[in-house]
Design a protein around this motif. Structure first.
Motif, PDB file in Angstrom:
ATOM      1  N   GLU A   1       7.236  -8.107  25.430  1.00 16.01           N
ATOM      2  CA  GLU A   1       7.615  -6.791  26.681  1.00 16.01           C
ATOM      3  C   GLU A   1       8.723  -6.042  25.989  1.00 16.01           C
ATOM      4  O   GLU A   1       8.671  -4.843  26.378  1.00 16.01           O
ATOM      5  CB  GLU A   1       8.161  -8.430  27.544  1.00 16.01           C
TER       6      GLU A   1
ATOM      7  N   LYS B   1      17.487 -15.508  21.888  1.00 15.17           N
ATOM      8  CA  LYS B   1      16.178 -15.974  22.696  1.00 15.17           C
ATOM      9  C   LYS B   1      16.136 -15.336  24.576  1.00 15.17           C
ATOM     10  O   LYS B   1      16.024 -16.729  25.292  1.00 15.17           O
ATOM     11  CB  LYS B   1      16.307 -17.140  22.535  1.00 15.17           C
TER      12      LYS B   1
ATOM     13  N   ARG C   1      11.238 -10.892  17.301  1.00 17.03           N
ATOM     14  CA  ARG C   1      11.563 -12.000  17.125  1.00 17.03           C
ATOM     15  C   ARG C   1      12.665 -12.178  16.392  1.00 17.03           C
ATOM     16  O   ARG C   1      13.761 -13.098  16.110  1.00 17.03           O
ATOM     17  CB  ARG C   1      10.208 -12.932  17.033  1.00 17.03           C
TER      18      ARG C   1
ATOM     19  N   TRP D   1      13.907 -15.317  26.472  1.00 19.24           N
ATOM     20  CA  TRP D   1      12.873 -15.849  27.362  1.00 19.24           C
ATOM     21  C   TRP D   1      13.078 -17.128  27.338  1.00 19.24           C
ATOM     22  O   TRP D   1      12.200 -18.265  28.084  1.00 19.24           O
ATOM     23  CB  TRP D   1      11.538 -15.641  26.508  1.00 19.24           C
ATOM     24  N   HIS D   2      14.598 -17.582  27.204  1.00 20.10           N
ATOM     25  CA  HIS D   2      15.096 -18.864  27.481  1.00 20.10           C
ATOM     26  C   HIS D   2      15.956 -18.868  28.493  1.00 20.10           C
ATOM     27  O   HIS D   2      16.744 -17.701  28.483  1.00 20.10           O
ATOM     28  CB  HIS D   2      15.088 -19.564  26.919  1.00 20.10           C
ATOM     29  N   TYR D   3      16.266 -19.922  29.598  1.00 20.35           N
ATOM     30  CA  TYR D   3      17.193 -20.032  30.317  1.00 20.35           C
ATOM     31  C   TYR D   3      17.327 -21.428  30.382  1.00 20.35           C
ATOM     32  O   TYR D   3      16.396 -22.189  30.626  1.00 20.35           O
ATOM     33  CB  TYR D   3      16.539 -19.012  32.190  1.00 20.35           C
TER      34      TYR D   3
ATOM     35  N   ARG E   1      12.897 -12.534  32.877  1.00 20.88           N
ATOM     36  CA  ARG E   1      13.213 -12.695  32.013  1.00 20.88           C
ATOM     37  C   ARG E   1      12.057 -11.602  30.628  1.00 20.88           C
ATOM     38  O   ARG E   1      11.353 -11.468  30.822  1.00 20.88           O
ATOM     39  CB  ARG E   1      13.155 -13.889  31.264  1.00 20.88           C
ATOM     40  N   TRP E   2      13.129 -11.616  29.528  1.00 25.14           N
ATOM     41  CA  TRP E   2      11.914 -11.030  28.467  1.00 25.14           C
ATOM     42  C   TRP E   2      11.678 -11.716  27.850  1.00 25.14           C
ATOM     43  O   TRP E   2      11.554 -13.168  27.712  1.00 25.14           O
ATOM     44  CB  TRP E   2      13.603  -9.923  27.330  1.00 25.14           C
ATOM     45  N   SER E   3      10.125 -11.286  27.466  1.00 28.16           N
ATOM     46  CA  SER E   3       9.776 -11.552  26.298  1.00 28.16           C
ATOM     47  C   SER E   3       9.266 -11.217  24.288  1.00 28.16           C
ATOM     48  O   SER E   3       9.539 -10.168  25.191  1.00 28.16           O
ATOM     49  CB  SER E   3       7.742 -12.242  26.721  1.00 28.16           C
ATOM     50  N   SER E   4       9.030 -11.272  23.630  1.00 33.36           N
ATOM     51  CA  SER E   4       9.349 -10.841  22.238  1.00 33.36           C
ATOM     52  C   SER E   4       8.230  -9.415  22.961  1.00 33.36           C
ATOM     53  O   SER E   4       8.103  -8.240  22.373  1.00 33.36           O
ATOM     54  CB  SER E   4       8.551 -11.794  21.106  1.00 33.36           C
TER      55      SER E   4
END
Length: 397
Positions: free
Chosen positions: A119, A148, A139, A150-152, A114-117
């Motif tokens: 990345e 978001k 962000r 980075w959330h799942y 998953r993506w982070s800000s």
């Protein structure tokens, strides 16, 4: 060169009271407080130089706010509209960043789950979307659409073809209804299941009680003392729990629980006792219902739909047990685990009240309608950015 004369400030009594209230208010913005006090000093006859020294500001600042109040009154002490810094990123760039965030990294060739800000910022630069961009800027751009990545959240589709009918029966029982008829005072609804694999973790060092500025401390190392299962039935409308511990789960331990409850009052003499269970192997299918009815004719086994244990109220009780009894799991033996569970059951029954169950038939209909809409749009909305993501979990997982 002539020196500009200070603007005269003359205040009426109401104006002075209003300004003084602002000047000494604890909720007024600090910048506005300084401006108001400059005006009050000017009205008292202080020169601009004196006011600048008194308030610790530049002489030009005093001239500015003194003049604005003279021209516009209290309105003049507010900030004027500003154009702000021009945007650094075009609408197209912002849209490309959002579109990237709405793709799974693996689908774009990036070996991430998953993506982070950070990345996303790096990938934005690598793709040439922008020469440079920070994670905080990413962000802010994503926050415009509440993205978001980075959330799942986990979810699953309904697989039981009779989901609606089975769920409706359970929800009716919670409302004391069966086949459209209200239940009598001598009819009971029990929600039953097993909490499996409760371990006895024997900590290598004693647990330290909390103290001043210190939380309870539990040693990380432990020896395994085995595990057991806790089988329980929760009386939905009377908030009473009856259970026992067994070495393992299965048909025999479950029927032992049934025997224990159905031979005790008030269930032994009840007209009917409805047992709400999930589809675990201990009580699965028609064979389990027939076995229960053969042993106790006044017992009725009611199954929740497949993958819908969240409809079973005893799971709420088990979550309480996990929080209040099991965690952080520091037991010397399985006997201590069993004793703790039995004692907590007695303690719980002394003060328990029925759960405020809020999921109704109307909520069920809304859930099924939402799933139907999702299934209809699933294929047409694939690979079109974020629109292919489900709006909400079809069923709680």
């Amino acid at each position: 060169m002539p020196v500009p004369r200070a603007r005269q400030i003359v205040l009426t009594a109401p104006e002075r009271r209003r300004l003084e209230k602002l000047a000494y208010s604890r909720t007024t913005e600090s910048g506005l407080v300084v401006r108001v006090r400059i005006v009050l000093d000017a009205a008292r006859g202080y020169s601009n130089n004196q006011i600048a020294v008194r308030r610790g500001v530049h002489l030009d600042t005093v001239r500015t706010w003194r003049g604005r109040y003279a021209d516009h009154g209290l309105r003049g002490l507010g900030d004027r509209p500003r154009s702000g810094r021009p945007p650094r990123f075009t609408p197209v760039q912002r849209a490309e960043i959002k579109a990237l965030a709405c793709q799974l990294p693996a689908e774009t060739g990036v070996p991430l789950s998953r993506w982070s800000s950070s990345e996303l910022a790096a990938e934005t630069i690598n793709r040439g979307v922008a020469e440079t961009i920070s994670a905080s800027t990413v962000r802010r751009i994503l926050a415009e659409d509440a993205l978001k990545p980075w959330h799942y959240q986990s979810w699953l589709f309904i697989r039981d073809p009779d989901f609606a009918a089975k769920a409706a029966r359970v929800l009716d029982l919670y409302q004391r209804i069966w086949d459209g008829t209200g239940l009598g005072d001598d009819e009971y609804v029990l929600s039953s299941d097993e909490k499996t694999s409760i371990q006895a973790r024997c900590r290598c060092h004693p647990t330290l009680a909390p103290g001043v500025s210190r939380t309870m401390r539990v040693n990380h190392e432990y020896d395994r003392g085995g595990s057991l299962a806790y089988l329980a039935a929760y009386d939905v409308h009377h908030a009473r729990v009856l259970g026992y511990c067994a070495a393992k789960t299965g048909i025999v331990p479950f029927m032992t629980l049934v025997e224990k409850i159905m031979t005790s009052q008030p269930y032994a003499s009840a007209k009917r006792v409805f047992w709400v269970v999930d589809n675990g192997s201990s009580h699965r299918g028609k064979a389990a219902a027939d076995r229960l009815a053969a042993r106790f004719p006044n017992a009725v086994l009611v199954h929740t739909p497949v993958h819908a244990s969240w409809l079973n109220q005893v799971e709420i009780f088990f979550s309480i047990v996990q929080r209040k009894v099991v965690s952080p799991n520091d037991f010397t033996s399985l006997d201590q685990v069993e004793d703790r569970l039995t004692a907590f059951e007695r303690r719980y029954n002394e003060t328990a009240r029925p759960f405020e169950w809020k999921f109704t038939q109307a909520d069920l209909e809304d859930l099924l309608a939402r799933i139907e809409r999702h299934e209809q749009n699933e294929h047409s909305q694939q690979h079109t950015g974020c629109d292919h993501q489900p709006a909400a979990s079809p069923t709680p997982a």
